[in-house]
Design a protein around this motif. Structure first.
Motif, PDB file in Angstrom:
ATOM      1  N   PRO A  98       0.693  -1.243  -0.098  1.00 45.47           N
ATOM      2  CA  PRO A  98      -0.084  -0.066   0.120  1.00 45.47           C
ATOM      3  C   PRO A  98       0.909   1.179   0.075  1.00 45.47           C
ATOM      4  O   PRO A  98       0.434   2.243  -0.657  1.00 45.47           O
ATOM      5  CB  PRO A  98      -0.897  -0.096   1.280  1.00 45.47           C
ATOM      6  N   ASN A 102       0.447   4.258  -3.243  1.00 45.82           N
ATOM      7  CA  ASN A 102       0.326   5.362  -2.623  1.00 45.82           C
ATOM      8  C   ASN A 102       1.302   6.360  -3.471  1.00 45.82           C
ATOM      9  O   ASN A 102       0.967   7.372  -3.835  1.00 45.82           O
ATOM     10  CB  ASN A 102       0.152   5.690  -1.181  1.00 45.82           C
ATOM     11  N   LEU A 195     -10.430   7.791  -5.410  1.00 49.57           N
ATOM     12  CA  LEU A 195      -9.490   7.366  -4.708  1.00 49.57           C
ATOM     13  C   LEU A 195      -8.983   8.188  -3.578  1.00 49.57           C
ATOM     14  O   LEU A 195      -8.777   8.157  -2.593  1.00 49.57           O
ATOM     15  CB  LEU A 195      -8.090   7.026  -5.298  1.00 49.57           C
ATOM     16  N   PHE A 201      -4.899   3.908  -0.391  1.00 52.51           N
ATOM     17  CA  PHE A 201      -4.657   2.813   0.258  1.00 52.51           C
ATOM     18  C   PHE A 201      -4.382   3.204   1.768  1.00 52.51           C
ATOM     19  O   PHE A 201      -3.510   3.957   2.165  1.00 52.51           O
ATOM     20  CB  PHE A 201      -3.708   2.035  -0.356  1.00 52.51           C
ATOM     21  N   ASP A 202      -4.663   2.298   2.651  1.00 51.00           N
ATOM     22  CA  ASP A 202      -4.516   2.353   4.023  1.00 51.00           C
ATOM     23  C   ASP A 202      -3.017   1.710   4.284  1.00 51.00           C
ATOM     24  O   ASP A 202      -2.795   0.588   4.246  1.00 51.00           O
ATOM     25  CB  ASP A 202      -5.423   1.468   4.868  1.00 51.00           C
ATOM     26  N   GLU A 209      -5.542  -4.966   1.312  1.00 47.27           N
ATOM     27  CA  GLU A 209      -5.612  -3.588   1.280  1.00 47.27           C
ATOM     28  C   GLU A 209      -6.508  -3.326   0.191  1.00 47.27           C
ATOM     29  O   GLU A 209      -7.221  -2.371   0.294  1.00 47.27           O
ATOM     30  CB  GLU A 209      -4.113  -2.794   0.869  1.00 47.27           C
ATOM     31  N   ASP A 210      -6.676  -4.254  -0.850  1.00 50.63           N
ATOM     32  CA  ASP A 210      -7.460  -4.105  -1.805  1.00 50.63           C
ATOM     33  C   ASP A 210      -9.096  -4.297  -1.229  1.00 50.63           C
ATOM     34  O   ASP A 210      -9.818  -3.354  -1.740  1.00 50.63           O
ATOM     35  CB  ASP A 210      -7.394  -5.126  -2.927  1.00 50.63           C
ATOM     36  N   LEU A 213      -9.944  -1.132   0.808  1.00 51.17           N
ATOM     37  CA  LEU A 213      -9.815   0.050   0.064  1.00 51.17           C
ATOM     38  C   LEU A 213     -11.445   0.146  -0.597  1.00 51.17           C
ATOM     39  O   LEU A 213     -12.226   0.975  -0.734  1.00 51.17           O
ATOM     40  CB  LEU A 213      -9.092   0.158  -1.177  1.00 51.17           C
ATOM     41  N   ASN A 214     -11.732  -1.060  -1.233  1.00 51.22           N
ATOM     42  CA  ASN A 214     -13.263  -1.183  -1.671  1.00 51.22           C
ATOM     43  C   ASN A 214     -14.255  -1.140  -0.688  1.00 51.22           C
ATOM     44  O   ASN A 214     -15.501  -0.752  -1.203  1.00 51.22           O
ATOM     45  CB  ASN A 214     -13.051  -2.586  -2.595  1.00 51.22           C
ATOM     46  N   ARG A 216     -14.151   1.068   1.765  1.00 52.67           N
ATOM     47  CA  ARG A 216     -14.309   2.283   2.081  1.00 52.67           C
ATOM     48  C   ARG A 216     -15.134   3.041   0.684  1.00 52.67           C
ATOM     49  O   ARG A 216     -15.618   4.025   0.975  1.00 52.67           O
ATOM     50  CB  ARG A 216     -13.113   2.963   2.311  1.00 52.67           C
TER      51      ARG A 216
END
Length: 375
Positions: A98, A102, A195, A201-202, A209-210, A213-214, A216
């Protein structure tokens, strides 16, 4: 080059907002491909070539986030960048996915972001179809099918497990699910504005992480969309120890996500730890029966713990001997070993992560000198 920082995700995910549509960018506005890279010398050139061969209306750039590779990957990436000005390099010294993603996103410049993997190859037309789907559905993220493939009997066995609902639990991007809204997306084609709105990404999450993210993106009201016409070839780990380390780390971080987000996780994530607990219980019962600590009717009743494990063993044998994947004997024998390795390593990692959290657990399966291919 874009260097403005985006806010980082933190704290609990809010409740889902009202349904929203992602913006549609003007034709020809450009696409930025972002790729974290670590010890991918054998795969990087072809991965980048399949990106640059994509038919895209507008400018294209490929931003490689370079981890501290030890196999010549960094030198290869620099060579590729000298061969094509569309390739941009950024450093990712911590090697966290991540963080690298980023950094690559911030260094990119176009309004649409396509996540790609150095261990994968985009099918011809992938990006053009994904952009059309993104515009048609107004989704916040669009993904397709992870089509795992292998070059050796071991890698083909791993690929077969990836492509089977028995191997990875039947997520949409591992099989033939119909087009529609999805829980998550493999890799992903996303609008930069979405995004940045959700915070990129956190960086506190090293695996999964995918999915986070999805979560959120969906909580912000946007759709995550699965399009089965989109296909990406994925090359799995090449050695048994690397596969076990990968799945242990992945299971550990899935447990961390369960600790953070509870019921938002699919029930399928709990099958591997249940298998591990069942196996441990069967070992305890077996020891008690052999030592005479459990006898008579109680011993007979306790023998029921072996039934699920026996059924699991039969299922693994049927999958290994069935059609699909490699047809050779070595492919089938490796499948017999690969499936339990994936399930038990993932389940063990999950139990560890659930009890103590993921902490500083990292996936060491791509570290130099530890991924020697098995024949």
């Amino acid at each position: 080059m874009r260097n403005d920082p985006a806010p980082q995700a933190s704290g609990p995910v809010p409740r889902a907002a009202a349904r929203r549509d992602a913006p549609v960018e003007e034709a020809g506005s450009g696409v930025s491909f972002v790729m974290p890279v670590l010890n991918e010398q054998a795969y990087l050139r072809r991965a980048v070539e399949t990106v640059l061969e994509q038919d895209v209306d507008g400018p294209v750039e490929v931003v490689l986030a370079l981890g501290p590779s030890s196999d010549g990957t960094t030198e290869l990436a620099r060579q590729l960048a000298t061969e094509d000005s569309r390739i941009v390099l950024v450093d990712n010294p911590a090697a966290d996915i991540p963080v690298g993603l980023n950094a690559a996103i911030r260094a990119s410049s176009h309004p649409t972001i396509v996540r790609v993997d150095a261990h994968s190859e985009l099918a011809p037309g992938y990006t053009k179809r994904a952009l059309a789907t993104l515009a048609r559905t107004r989704a916040g993220n669009v993904g397709g099918v992870m089509s795992a493939a292998g070059r050796t009997p071991f890698q083909r066995a791993v690929a077969r497990a990836y492509n089977s609902p028995i191997g990875l639990g039947g997520g949409a991007y591992h099989g033939g699910a119909p087009e529609g809204e999805a829980e998550s997306a493999y890799l992903g084609v996303m609008r930069r504005s979405v995004l940045e709105e959700v915070g990129l990404f956190d960086e506190s999450i090293r695996r999964g992480e995918d999915w986070e993210l999805n979560l959120r993106i969906r909580s912000a009201g946007y759709r995550v969309w699965f399009d089965p016409t989109l296909s990406v070839t994925y090359w799995p780990r090449e050695s048994w120890p690397a596969l076990a380390r990968q799945f242990f780390a992945t299971g550990t971080w899935r447990a961390e996500l369960v600790r953070r987000y509870g019921a938002r996780n699919s029930i399928r994530f709990f099958a591997p730890p249940a298998l591990v607990l069942g196996a441990l219980l069967a070992i305890v019962v077996g020891v008690m029966q052999l030592t005479g600590a459990l006898t008579g009717g109680w011993a007979l009743l306790a023998s029921l713990v072996y039934v699920p494990l026996a059924l699991y063993a039969v299922l693994i044998i049927l999958v290994a001997l069935g059609r699909g994947g490699g047809t050779g004997l070595r492919d089938k024998l490796w499948t017999l070993a690969v499936l339990p390795t994936m399930h038990l390593a993932w389940g063990s990692g999950f139990l560890v992560g659930f009890l103590r959290g993921a902490g500083d657990t990292v996936d060491t399966s791509r570290l130099g000198g530890r991924n020697t291919p098995l024949p």
